[in-house]
Design an enzyme around this catalytic site. Sequence first.
Site, PDB file in Angstrom:
ATOM      1  N   LEU A   7       0.837  -1.200   0.000  1.00 50.29           N
ATOM      2  CA  LEU A   7       0.000   0.000   0.000  1.00 50.29           C
ATOM      3  C   LEU A   7       0.869   1.247   0.000  1.00 50.29           C
ATOM      4  CD1 LEU A   7      -2.766   1.346   0.153  1.00 50.29           C
ATOM      5  CD2 LEU A   7      -2.604   1.221   2.644  1.00 50.29           C
ATOM      6  N   TYR A   8       1.984   1.209   0.726  1.00 48.14           N
ATOM      7  CA  TYR A   8       2.911   2.345   0.712  1.00 48.14           C
ATOM      8  C   TYR A   8       3.323   2.669  -0.723  1.00 48.14           C
ATOM      9  CZ  TYR A   8       7.322   4.885   1.132  1.00 48.14           C
ATOM     10  OH  TYR A   8       8.337   5.794   0.997  1.00 48.14           O
TER      11      TYR A   8
END
Length: 490
Positions: free
Chosen positions: A275-276
């Site tokens: 997700l980062y």
Amino acid sequence: MPSSGITAVDAAAKGMKLERYASGGALLLRRATSAKLVSASSHLLFRATVLATLALVFLFTLHYPSLLSRSFHLSAGAHPSSSSAAASHRSLLMSSSSSSASYGGAAWEKEIRRSARPSRDGGISVLVTGAAGFVGTHCSLALKARGDGVVGLDNFNTYYDPSLKRARQALLSARGVAVVDADINDSPLLEKLFDVAAFTHVLHLAAQAGVRYAMEAPQAYVASNVAGLVSVLEVAAKHADPQPAVVWASSSSVYGLNTDAPFSEEHRTDRPASLYAATKKAGEAIAHTYNHIYGLSITGLRFFTVYGPWGRPDMAYFFFARSIVAGEPVTLFRAADGSDARRDFTYIDDVVKGCLGALDTAGKSTGSRSGKKSGPAPLRVYNLGNTSPVPVTRMVAILEKLLGKKANKRIVTMPSNGDVPFTHANVSHATRDFGYRPTTSLEAGLRHFVDWFVQYYKLDVKIAKGGARSAADIKPAKKKKAAAAMSASS
């Protein structure tokens, strides 16, 4: 409202008694009276609930910036290894009820203008977000040292030990750099900063970092890496006059599942592994939009595993050093094929040179407050890496030698948590456009880090022969205990 409710109940009870004696007409009258009282009570309760809800909405709208910042502190503080003492949010808003709200008053504005003013002819004026972070501190120091104006902004969240960020802030203050304690989602504050100082550039480094933590607190990444970037670009595009050039921190993680090496800016970045990485990829798409519509000059920098003095405790080299000193196990990952994980470790001084080079060659924005732009503005993206991937096991071996102690290694297969087996940067574009050339080997860089690490945490460790102070000439913080090394967040 409570008395009405009680009256209705009493009336209903009396109505039941009268039912035995009263005529049919009297009974109907009494029941009708009871029903009206209950209905009136319910109506009053409904009105009160609506009014209370509207009041809460009004209060939330009035105090939105500080509430958002506070919620970000809490979500970041959920990190299992965060410091137990949460960093307090200090709102700079002096009079939120006034349309001419000021942030800190005349003395505050004077300090911002002083810090933003270049001391050399031709110097630039830079707003650095995430200024108390690892890269932000080093870049702010380098800019100030060469005579540029610098104002920092940081919310001092608790993703890792805030005391380390406060120590960096003290270092910046000693060098004449003012750091505003606030959140990048506080748009009125950003607007006020641009009203007070005519920044020529923004170095946007504020972000929620860490690949694995995104599985625990995904909203923190959206709030900072997506909403925060939009907040900065909105003010730069629509409020600042003239518009500044923006240089911001993307990440090498955008290459995700790419297997072509070395990673080039031409390679695909549409398969993020975390997700980062996805939020950073989203940031690059958002940057394209603001460049296209509003004429903002925007440069994205994809950092490759930055390390060095004053680094982040959640990075592998940092918590490996801490674990070796404490005699705790060190977990090393291997890829599914049995090969060691490899990283393109990039020393902080090399990254700072790349950041300053990007600022110096950013080119001007072409838009205005009216929404019109005079022509296309620069839109660039660059890798900033060391170009020499090193097995993580090699990094640990160097730390063992420098610290004079063997690590208690535990080898495991890399889990599916967003980490990738290797990173490898192609930096030919940065070399061509602003002369970026990394020069620090991993051995030399880790020597500088260990020297700082031992001094900062006041550890009783003899550094291996050849250790040297940081190339940035950064002194350790005072009054630190050895135990702090063991409690710092990772």
